[in-house]
Structures are given as structure tokens and as C-alpha cells.
Design an enzyme around this catalytic site. Structure first.
Site, short mmCIF file in Angstrom:
data_model
loop_
_atom_site.label_atom_id
_atom_site.label_comp_id
_atom_site.label_asym_id
_atom_site.label_seq_id
_atom_site.Cartn_x
_atom_site.Cartn_y
_atom_site.Cartn_z
N ASP A 22 0.87 -1.18 0.00
CA ASP A 22 0.00 0.00 0.00
C ASP A 22 0.90 1.22 0.00
O ASP A 22 2.11 1.14 0.27
CB ASP A 22 -0.91 0.00 1.23
CG ASP A 22 -2.04 1.03 1.14
OD1 ASP A 22 -2.20 1.64 0.06
OD2 ASP A 22 -2.73 1.23 2.15
N SER A 23 0.31 2.38 -0.29
CA SER A 23 1.08 3.62 -0.29
C SER A 23 1.47 4.06 1.11
O SER A 23 2.36 4.89 1.28
CB SER A 23 0.28 4.73 -0.98
OG SER A 23 -0.94 4.95 -0.30
N GLU B 22 -3.34 9.01 8.65
CA GLU B 22 -1.89 8.88 8.79
C GLU B 22 -1.37 9.69 9.98
O GLU B 22 -0.39 9.31 10.62
CB GLU B 22 -1.20 9.32 7.51
CG GLU B 22 -1.41 8.38 6.33
CD GLU B 22 -0.63 7.09 6.44
OE1 GLU B 22 0.43 7.09 7.09
OE2 GLU B 22 -1.08 6.07 5.88
N CYS C 136 -3.60 -0.89 -2.02
CA CYS C 136 -3.78 0.52 -2.34
C CYS C 136 -4.90 0.68 -3.37
O CYS C 136 -4.80 0.16 -4.49
CB CYS C 136 -2.48 1.10 -2.87
SG CYS C 136 -2.57 2.80 -3.47
#
Length: 268
Positions: free
Chosen positions: A11-12, A153, A74
Site C-alpha cells: 500500500d502507499s 496517517e 492501495c
């Protein structure tokens, strides 16, 4: 490829840990290698060409560590890079788009649904195409909600600012009569309580992680790659950057402490 080989997930950022969590619940005997790319995060604001290049680099990193199957956790990469990943990689590749679309169709009763995701995911229209192929009668309302990813995040999951941003994005959608909403990004489930408050109790939230895990199980079974071992597999975590507060966010996503994270350097 041996059945004992690990599943690779990328994933990013850290959102794909929700997919790893679902894989571990469904197939605890499987080992998993996870790669997250916070150094180049977010993918969702970048061009299709850049996302595809990053996705290929991420997948090859996992292949270099013996992955028997690649899960593109992602949503942005699943939306635009899947054709090139399937063409260039020598192992099965699964994204999150089709499993999410199937779960959304199963969740709706009035055949009117919503999809939220990053700008790249919504711009690519991959969910809409997948839903229309499976259920042409379903009406789809899609909205880009890019600021939700950095909120997760940063670990901002509740509070006045989070509520205001979610409401700004979704208040209009909440009045459109949908009865199911797809959280089209692996980060979004951590904001589910706020999103649910804004959307109202009549809207079912759909997370594609569980459906993706089931799709992985089906592919591994069909290709004879399901690990026959009854002992619990192990997880290895690789990240392109380790930022302050990362461990706490990772633990929220994974559901338990994430230990022994290895930092790796990716191309610029």
C-alpha cells in the site's frame, strides 16, 4: 512457487494493514510480507503513470522476498495499475476494487450506493465500471475525499476538525438516499465512526478488506498454493520511511502492535 511461501501486500502507506489483518483472521497459517510506502505517500494525488511505476516497484520488492501472490491493498494503484501489474508479474495479482464492488452490491437494498476514495481512485472510475458490470441496475454516486487519508496517517480519528472535514465531504451525499457506502480506501475504516454519524444509521458502510481476504483464499485454494501448515504464519513489515507516531497508527490499523519494522530505500 511453494505453498509455504508468503503472501505479499503493498500500500502507499499503512492503510493496507487492514487487509493484512483480514488475511490473518481468515488464514492464520499464512505468512504475510507487507510493504508500505510513506516516503512517497500519498499515491492518490499522483498521475496514473507515476502510480503504476510505484506499484511495479513495490510488487517487485515483494517478489524479491518470495511472495507467492501479490495483494494491491492501495485503492489508487488497484484503480489504475492492475493491467500492467498482471501483464508484468509472474504470480497472481489481486486488487481491492472487485471484492469491494461485490460487497457493496450485496449490501444495498434500494440499489442506490455511494463510493468514496482518493482523487485518483474516483477519477479512474474503476469502482463504477466494476459495479456496472456486476449490477447494471445499481445507481452509483462517487465522491473524492482526499483529505481523509492524511487525517488517518496523522492519527486524527475523532474530534471537531475531523468531524468538520468529513461533514464537508459527505453531508450532501448523505441526503441523496443511498443505503450503502463503500469506503474506497484502506485508511477509511478508521474513520468509520465519524463517517457513520455523518451518513446516518440507514447507511451501511462497506469495507473491502474482508472480501479481498476471501478472494485471496479462493485463488490460493484454486492454484494449490494454500499453506497446509496448521501453525500460525509470521508477518514481516517493510516501510520506506518510519515517521514519529507511526507505530501507534499501525497498531490501530493492524489491531495489535506491529514489531520489527524494517526500513527500506525505494527509488526516487
Amino acid at each position: 512457487m511453494k505453498p509455504e511461501a508468503p503472501i505479499g501486500v503493498f500500500d502507499s502507506g499503512l492503510g493496507g494493514l487492514t487487509v493484512v489483518r483480514a488475511l490473518r483472521r481468515l488464514m492464520p497459517q499464512e505468512s504475510v510480507i507487507y510493504f508500505g510506502d510513506p516516503a512517497r505517500f500519498p499515491y492518490g494525488t499522483k498521475s496514473a503513470e507515476t502510480i503504476t511505476r510505484f506499484a511495479l516497484e513495490d510488487a517487485r520488492f515483494l517478489l524479491g522476498r518470495g511472495a507467492k501472490l501479490i495483494v494491491v491493498a492501495c485503492h489508487s494503484a488497484s484503480s489504475v495499475a492492475m493491467p500492467e501489474l498482471v501483464r508484468q508479474l509472474s504470480v497472481p495479482v489481486l486488487g481491492v476494487i472487485e471484492p469491494g464492488a461485490q460487497a457493496l452490491i450485496a449490501a444495498t437494498r434500494n440499489r442506490r450506493v455511494g463510493v468514496i476514495g482518493t482523487s485518483a481512485t474516483i477519477r479512474a472510475g474503476a469502482y463504477e465500471r466494476s459495479i456496472r458490470e456486476l449490477a447494471p441496475d445499481v445507481e452509483i454516486l462517487a465522491r473524492a475525499t482526499p483529505l481523509l487519508v492524511p487525517l488517518v496517517e496523522e492519527g486524527w480519528l475523532e474530534g471537531e476538525i475531523v468531524e468538520l472535514i468529513v461533514r464537508r465531504y459527505l453531508e450532501e451525499l448523505a441526503g441523496e438516499g443511498i443505503d450503502a457506502l463503500l469506503l474506497g480506501c484502506t485508511h477509511f475504516p478508521l474513520l468509520a465512526r465519524v463517517i457513520s454519524r455523518v451518513m446516518g444509521m440507514g447507511v451501511r458502510l462497506v469495507d473491502s478488506a474482508e472480501e479481498t481476504a476471501r478472494a485471496v483464499q479462493q485463488v490460493l485454494t484454486g492454484q494449490g498454493l494454500l499453506n497446509p501448515d496448521h501453525e500460525s504464519g509470521r508477518c514481516r513489515f517493510y516501510l520506506s520511511d518510519i515517521t514519529p507516531g507511526l507505530e501507534s497508527v499501525a497498531e490501530r490499523l493492524f489491531g495489535e502492535p506491529v514489531r520489527d519494522i524494517v526500513r527500506v530505500t525505494m527509488p526516487g
